[in-house]
Design a protein around this motif. Sequence first.
Motif, PDB file in Angstrom:
ATOM      1  N   THR A 119       0.798  -1.232   0.000  1.00  0.00           N
ATOM      2  CA  THR A 119       0.000   0.000   0.000  1.00  0.00           C
ATOM      3  C   THR A 119       0.831   1.283   0.000  1.00  0.00           C
ATOM      4  OG1 THR A 119      -0.119  -0.170   2.410  1.00  0.00           O
ATOM      5  CG2 THR A 119      -1.995  -1.045   1.150  1.00  0.00           C
ATOM      6  N   HIS A 127       5.227   2.540  -4.426  1.00  0.00           N
ATOM      7  CA  HIS A 127       4.621   2.866  -5.718  1.00  0.00           C
ATOM      8  C   HIS A 127       5.567   2.632  -6.882  1.00  0.00           C
ATOM      9  CE1 HIS A 127       0.984   4.648  -4.089  1.00  0.00           C
ATOM     10  NE2 HIS A 127       1.747   5.209  -3.166  1.00  0.00           N
ATOM     11  N   ASP A 142      -2.379  10.786 -10.828  1.00  0.00           N
ATOM     12  CA  ASP A 142      -2.898   9.650 -10.064  1.00  0.00           C
ATOM     13  C   ASP A 142      -4.113   9.103 -10.814  1.00  0.00           C
ATOM     14  OD1 ASP A 142      -4.024   7.863  -8.312  1.00  0.00           O
ATOM     15  OD2 ASP A 142      -3.703   9.120  -6.536  1.00  0.00           O
ATOM     16  N   PRO A 143      -4.034   7.866 -11.331  1.00  0.00           N
ATOM     17  CA  PRO A 143      -5.139   7.315 -12.137  1.00  0.00           C
ATOM     18  C   PRO A 143      -6.480   7.297 -11.401  1.00  0.00           C
ATOM     19  CG  PRO A 143      -3.216   5.889 -12.239  1.00  0.00           C
ATOM     20  CD  PRO A 143      -2.932   6.907 -11.185  1.00  0.00           C
ATOM     21  N   LYS A 144      -6.438   7.296 -10.062  1.00  0.00           N
ATOM     22  CA  LYS A 144      -7.708   7.336  -9.308  1.00  0.00           C
ATOM     23  C   LYS A 144      -8.421   8.668  -9.558  1.00  0.00           C
ATOM     24  CE  LYS A 144      -6.248   6.145  -5.052  1.00  0.00           C
ATOM     25  NZ  LYS A 144      -4.945   5.454  -5.210  1.00  0.00           N
ATOM     26  N   GLU A 145      -7.622   9.713  -9.750  1.00  0.00           N
ATOM     27  CA  GLU A 145      -8.203  11.038  -9.946  1.00  0.00           C
ATOM     28  C   GLU A 145      -8.339  11.415 -11.420  1.00  0.00           C
ATOM     29  OE1 GLU A 145      -5.478  13.326  -7.563  1.00  0.00           O
ATOM     30  OE2 GLU A 145      -5.993  12.088  -5.830  1.00  0.00           O
ATOM     31  N   PRO A 182      -9.297   9.307 -14.469  1.00  0.00           N
ATOM     32  CA  PRO A 182      -9.641   8.049 -15.130  1.00  0.00           C
ATOM     33  C   PRO A 182      -9.415   8.134 -16.643  1.00  0.00           C
ATOM     34  CG  PRO A 182     -11.619   9.208 -14.393  1.00  0.00           C
ATOM     35  CD  PRO A 182     -10.450   9.988 -13.874  1.00  0.00           C
ATOM     36  N   ASN A 231     -10.040  -4.265 -10.575  1.00  0.00           N
ATOM     37  CA  ASN A 231      -9.183  -3.082 -10.676  1.00  0.00           C
ATOM     38  C   ASN A 231      -8.010  -3.220  -9.727  1.00  0.00           C
ATOM     39  OD1 ASN A 231      -9.368  -0.995  -8.247  1.00  0.00           O
ATOM     40  ND2 ASN A 231     -11.359  -2.028  -8.429  1.00  0.00           N
ATOM     41  N   GLU A 232      -6.981  -2.465 -10.005  1.00  0.00           N
ATOM     42  CA  GLU A 232      -5.785  -2.416  -9.145  1.00  0.00           C
ATOM     43  C   GLU A 232      -5.574  -0.960  -8.771  1.00  0.00           C
ATOM     44  OE1 GLU A 232      -3.894  -4.878  -8.035  1.00  0.00           O
ATOM     45  OE2 GLU A 232      -4.102  -6.570  -9.422  1.00  0.00           O
ATOM     46  N   ASP A 233      -5.831  -0.643  -7.522  1.00  0.00           N
ATOM     47  CA  ASP A 233      -5.723   0.743  -7.050  1.00  0.00           C
ATOM     48  C   ASP A 233      -6.503   1.703  -7.954  1.00  0.00           C
ATOM     49  OD1 ASP A 233      -4.092  -0.412  -5.197  1.00  0.00           O
ATOM     50  OD2 ASP A 233      -2.243   0.587  -5.840  1.00  0.00           O
ATOM     51  N   GLY A 234      -7.688   1.264  -8.379  1.00  0.00           N
ATOM     52  CA  GLY A 234      -8.546   2.121  -9.189  1.00  0.00           C
ATOM     53  C   GLY A 234      -8.290   2.026 -10.687  1.00  0.00           C
ATOM     54  N   ILE A 235      -7.262   1.278 -11.092  1.00  0.00           N
ATOM     55  CA  ILE A 235      -6.974   1.123 -12.525  1.00  0.00           C
ATOM     56  C   ILE A 235      -7.736  -0.101 -13.037  1.00  0.00           C
ATOM     57  CG2 ILE A 235      -5.177   0.693 -14.251  1.00  0.00           C
ATOM     58  CD1 ILE A 235      -3.181   2.029 -12.226  1.00  0.00           C
TER      59      ILE A 235
END
Length: 609
Positions: free
Chosen positions: A191, A194, A289-292, A294, A348-352
């Motif tokens: 976690t 990176h 950051d791919p979470k933010e 998309p 998904n992986e960490d939102g990806i």
Amino acid sequence: MKWLGAGAVCVALLGFALTSCGKQPSTAELGGTAEAAAATYVAPGDTDEYYLFYSGGHSGNVYVAGVPSMRHISTIPVFAPYPATGYGFDEESKKMLGGFTWGDVHHPAISETKGDYDGRWLFVNDNANNRLARIDLRDFKTKQILGPMPNISGYHGGSFVTPNTEYVLAASRFSVPLPKGTVEPIESYATKYHGVVAGVKIDPTSGEMSVGFQILMPPFNFDLGDAGKGPSEGWAFWTCYNSERATGKLEVTSTQKDRDYIAAVNWKEAEKAVAAGKAKMISGVPVLDPKEVPGIVYFVPCSKSPHGVDVTPDGKYFIGSGKLQSITTAFNVEKMLTTIQNKDFTGNEDGIPVLNYDKVKDAEVNVGLGPLHTQFDNEGNAYTSLFVESAVAKWKLGTWEVLDKIPVTYNIGHLCAAEGDTVHPAGKYLVALNKLSHGRHLNVGPSQPECSQLINIGGEKMKLLYDAFTEPEPHYAQMIKADKLKPFEVYPKESNKNPNAIWDVKDASVVRSGNNVTVKLVAVRSSFEPNKIEVNKGDTVTIHITNIEQTTDELHGFGLLDYNINVVIDPGETKTIKFVADKPGVFAYYCTNFCSALHQEMQGYLLVK
Ligand SMILES: [Cu+2]
């Protein structure tokens, strides 16, 4: 072919087991000696058809050979000092090296225009110290080293270029806590650590490199990459292993799942997101950051522990190989885009988002054991290196049938076909970059060279032509038609913009300012002017040396005894050396690079009082 049976027994043991299984037959034993000799013979005075630029791994160098002769022609020092050319001794190259005395050259990439090699620059990445270098192919010299790059640890996933050299790809092999300098316990690896994938921006005119964008990724090990072209232009692909997010003994802990991933990054969208201010700055560079944000990155499942991902010349497929499998997968770009559009995700992986493997794959090709890396020819064929099997498999794009296989010696890593990663591969030649040579050469003791083998791919069946023994360690190479490069042989006087250049012996000078002594020195057959320099102990001495020759191959060296200095100055070039004269006495300086009948007389004295 008897050796195949023995090999099959050995490969069951995986890994390096095969390497202990005796010698494979030579070309002579296989027949075709005369044919191979004729195909690789370049008569004295003639030149080769192709340049081969191959990585020198942890030597920090790039080596240049000719194909088909495989003769070593030149060494380009990049990440390590190299006294033979004085690299790392003059002020400019010392500054580029930044105090490092080694680097780990991995994957050279020639700049491209519309997906073809344009012959302007060669980029190489440093897996060890996270740097990217640009070599100018007009003079075969390193002109810029970018880095160590922020946020990237173990720059392995480069230096593949986009079709118009907008970007050079970069990625982290080792995930770490960010920003660098932060310490998090290994137990929190999954976690708090990176990975990063990135695009290094290239100025289209000057080639100047700068960090373009970075994308924060899960703590996987990013490995190799390739840029999309044609229908996949705008996409970049990287393989990764250890999607288990494991630590410790990775050979066990990171091989638990059946599949790892290929990361598909929409670099045009990433570029737009950075321009729109959607990145946060980490260590001075924009990180998305791919979470933010998309839509910039997706994961495509791939056979576990993949190495290469290679886009076909038409850009319609990307080929991914898991090195513990016997298949390589052809993924269809159009299907990938449809799968993204349909949001057919399996997790998904960490939102990806993770795409549905079965929806993106077009074919699984049964190439053989340990597929690593794929190159292409001009007839719609693909060539995949098989590490475990120590072989190259030739197979057909579209029909996916395996057409031929040839053994190599031993443990092949990458392979390089003539212009084989461009939109117009040339076919004809392929070089197998093997990790082990295993005594197919005169015995040189335990420290053995690597083995690069030239294979004729011009016919239906592949034919081994030549064994070349290469410096450690050839990770990847680029092969370009020789007539695409137009290197100059002297630096024309008018192109020398160095303010300290002088062109006449009467302008030579020694000027003192306090404790600083500045010398402007001319090197020309067969003397130095001045040939006497007097300084005081403790002075800082700066010497600007201009080789005023305008004649091909008239290099001069400047070696200074006991001061650990040697530079080589090409015709028309100016170099600067700087040192503190901390040892009193009389020290000779002399021309280290043969120049004339009176080369031995080309000398002078430094008097340190
Ligand atoms: Cu000389």
